[in-house]
Design a protein around this motif. Structure first.
Motif, mmCIF file in Angstrom:
data_model
loop_
_atom_site.group_PDB
_atom_site.id
_atom_site.type_symbol
_atom_site.label_atom_id
_atom_site.label_comp_id
_atom_site.label_asym_id
_atom_site.label_seq_id
_atom_site.Cartn_x
_atom_site.Cartn_y
_atom_site.Cartn_z
ATOM 1 N N VAL A 116 5.725 -2.208 10.787
ATOM 2 C CA VAL A 116 4.346 -1.760 10.602
ATOM 3 C C VAL A 116 4.307 -0.232 10.611
ATOM 4 C CG1 VAL A 116 1.976 -1.880 11.484
ATOM 5 C CG2 VAL A 116 3.504 -3.853 11.740
ATOM 6 N N TYR A 117 3.575 0.326 9.634
ATOM 7 C CA TYR A 117 3.427 1.776 9.491
ATOM 8 C C TYR A 117 1.951 2.112 9.338
ATOM 9 C CZ TYR A 117 8.376 1.494 8.335
ATOM 10 O OH TYR A 117 9.723 1.240 8.372
ATOM 11 N N TYR A 118 1.573 3.301 9.831
ATOM 12 C CA TYR A 118 0.237 3.812 9.553
ATOM 13 C C TYR A 118 0.224 4.351 8.124
ATOM 14 C CZ TYR A 118 -0.928 3.507 14.522
ATOM 15 O OH TYR A 118 -1.179 3.056 15.797
ATOM 16 N N GLU A 119 -0.963 4.603 7.602
ATOM 17 C CA GLU A 119 -1.128 5.111 6.231
ATOM 18 C C GLU A 119 -0.373 6.415 5.995
ATOM 19 O OE1 GLU A 119 -5.403 4.195 4.507
ATOM 20 O OE2 GLU A 119 -5.527 4.837 6.620
ATOM 21 N N ASP A 120 -0.242 7.243 7.045
ATOM 22 C CA ASP A 120 0.446 8.525 6.892
ATOM 23 C C ASP A 120 1.968 8.393 6.971
ATOM 24 O OD1 ASP A 120 0.942 8.090 9.597
ATOM 25 O OD2 ASP A 120 -0.228 9.818 10.285
ATOM 26 N N GLY A 121 2.477 7.151 7.100
ATOM 27 C CA GLY A 121 3.913 6.918 7.132
ATOM 28 C C GLY A 121 4.506 6.818 8.527
ATOM 29 N N GLU A 122 3.705 7.117 9.561
ATOM 30 C CA GLU A 122 4.196 7.034 10.940
ATOM 31 C C GLU A 122 4.546 5.590 11.287
ATOM 32 O OE1 GLU A 122 2.523 7.639 15.508
ATOM 33 O OE2 GLU A 122 1.351 8.422 13.830
ATOM 34 N N TYR A 123 5.717 5.404 11.890
ATOM 35 C CA TYR A 123 6.181 4.076 12.287
ATOM 36 C C TYR A 123 5.422 3.603 13.521
ATOM 37 C CZ TYR A 123 9.364 0.323 13.709
ATOM 38 O OH TYR A 123 9.902 -0.889 14.070
ATOM 39 N N VAL A 124 4.875 2.394 13.462
ATOM 40 C CA VAL A 124 4.140 1.829 14.595
ATOM 41 C C VAL A 124 5.055 0.926 15.413
ATOM 42 C CG1 VAL A 124 2.105 0.514 15.312
ATOM 43 C CG2 VAL A 124 2.020 1.865 13.211
ATOM 44 N N GLY A 125 5.784 0.036 14.747
ATOM 45 C CA GLY A 125 6.669 -0.901 15.432
ATOM 46 C C GLY A 125 6.808 -2.178 14.639
ATOM 47 N N LYS A 126 7.237 -3.242 15.331
ATOM 48 C CA LYS A 126 7.429 -4.548 14.702
ATOM 49 C C LYS A 126 6.392 -5.539 15.220
ATOM 50 C CE LYS A 126 12.141 -5.185 13.294
ATOM 51 N NZ LYS A 126 13.295 -6.049 13.362
ATOM 52 N N VAL A 127 5.968 -6.450 14.354
ATOM 53 C CA VAL A 127 5.037 -7.511 14.758
ATOM 54 C C VAL A 127 5.805 -8.471 15.663
ATOM 55 C CG1 VAL A 127 3.563 -9.403 14.003
ATOM 56 C CG2 VAL A 127 3.704 -7.310 12.631
ATOM 57 N N LYS A 164 4.535 -9.281 2.167
ATOM 58 C CA LYS A 164 5.229 -10.374 2.835
ATOM 59 C C LYS A 164 6.713 -10.408 2.481
ATOM 60 C CE LYS A 164 2.171 -13.420 1.300
ATOM 61 N NZ LYS A 164 1.386 -14.639 1.087
ATOM 62 N N GLU A 165 7.032 -10.153 1.194
ATOM 63 C CA GLU A 165 8.430 -10.231 0.742
ATOM 64 C C GLU A 165 9.290 -9.164 1.413
ATOM 65 O OE1 GLU A 165 6.026 -8.734 -1.721
ATOM 66 O OE2 GLU A 165 5.180 -10.729 -1.502
ATOM 67 N N ASP A 166 8.714 -7.974 1.612
ATOM 68 C CA ASP A 166 9.453 -6.853 2.206
ATOM 69 C C ASP A 166 9.341 -6.814 3.729
ATOM 70 O OD1 ASP A 166 9.971 -6.079 -0.407
ATOM 71 O OD2 ASP A 166 8.356 -4.606 -0.454
ATOM 72 N N LYS A 167 8.540 -7.725 4.298
ATOM 73 C CA LYS A 167 8.285 -7.739 5.738
ATOM 74 C C LYS A 167 7.793 -6.376 6.214
ATOM 75 C CE LYS A 167 9.867 -11.083 8.229
ATOM 76 N NZ LYS A 167 8.976 -12.159 8.646
ATOM 77 N N SER A 168 6.798 -5.816 5.484
ATOM 78 C CA SER A 168 6.208 -4.544 5.910
ATOM 79 C C SER A 168 4.687 -4.602 5.771
ATOM 80 C CB SER A 168 6.777 -3.377 5.112
ATOM 81 O OG SER A 168 6.341 -3.424 3.782
ATOM 82 N N ILE A 169 4.030 -3.888 6.673
ATOM 83 C CA ILE A 169 2.572 -3.856 6.698
ATOM 84 C C ILE A 169 2.143 -2.404 6.906
ATOM 85 C CG2 ILE A 169 0.490 -4.694 7.853
ATOM 86 C CD1 ILE A 169 2.161 -7.049 8.923
ATOM 87 N N ILE A 170 1.178 -1.965 6.114
ATOM 88 C CA ILE A 170 0.589 -0.635 6.292
ATOM 89 C C ILE A 170 -0.812 -0.840 6.845
ATOM 90 C CG2 ILE A 170 -0.137 1.488 5.138
ATOM 91 C CD1 ILE A 170 2.088 0.896 3.053
ATOM 92 N N VAL A 171 -1.117 -0.136 7.954
ATOM 93 C CA VAL A 171 -2.392 -0.319 8.645
ATOM 94 C C VAL A 171 -3.088 1.022 8.837
ATOM 95 C CG1 VAL A 171 -1.570 -2.374 9.866
ATOM 96 C CG2 VAL A 171 -1.379 -0.136 10.959
#
Length: 185
Positions: A116-127, A164-171
């Motif tokens: 999971v990443y914020y819109e500015d590219g900062e890494y948040v972590g894993k779900v 979903k395919e890349d297992k990434s989420i931008i929040v």
């Protein structure tokens, strides 16, 4: 000989047995999905206990709804004592047997462990976990570097992009959450 990991390949856990039900060997399950068809259409299942590493193949003879639970009648489980031995087993089915979803829907396994990443590219972590609140799901994100947990509602307002395919989420950042203060204060 197949290994346990091969046995679980292309399978997904859709429920967990939490109790016996009645005296005729039925089991009560808690579903891991809000798509009721997944449970009501169960036919052949693999039951697996992650603690004991025991497994059991069975045919589902009957499915009955019971509030937020379901009751299963499984071939090979004939009485309450046998049903109680099944508490803790998870119910696995083939992924190919899951109903198709539209692009806006997801199965939990598709987003668990997503980066999971914020819109500015900062890494948040894993779900790490998905919490059902009734109104919408909330993802619990854990960053191992700082051991912080961030909760983000799975709504259009906060989810910018879900791959979903890349297992990434931008929040989007929740400003009051990031500041550690509540706007209501």
């Amino acid at each position: 000989m197949n290994s346990l990991s091969n046995l679980l390949d292309n399978k997904i856990s859709v429920a967990k047995i939490v109790n016996s039900h009645g005296v005729h060997g039925e089991v009560k399950i808690v579903p891991f999905t809000n798509v009721k068809d997944v449970i009501t259409n169960l036919e052949e299942v693999l039951l697996y206990n992650t603690s004991t590493r025991n497994f059991f193949f069975s045919k589902v003879l009957q499915v009955k709804p019971l509030n937020k639970f379901f009751v299963l009648n499984l071939r090979g489980i004939k009485d309450m004592d046998e049903a109680k031995k099944m508490i803790g087993y998870e119910v696995f089915i083939d992924k190919k047997d899951l109903p198709s979803l539209n692009s806006e829907e997801y199965y939990w396994y598709e987003i668990l462990d997503s980066e999971v990443y914020y819109e500015d590219g900062e890494y948040v972590g894993k779900v790490e976990e998905i919490i059902q609140t009734g109104a919408n799901d909330v993802i619990s994100i854990k960053n191992l570097e700082d051991d912080k947990e961030v909760l983000i509602p799975m709504t259009d307002h906060y989810i910018v992009e879900l791959k979903k395919e890349d297992k990434s989420i931008i929040v989007k950042k929740i400003e009051w959450y990031e500041n550690g203060t509540n706007q209501a204060d």
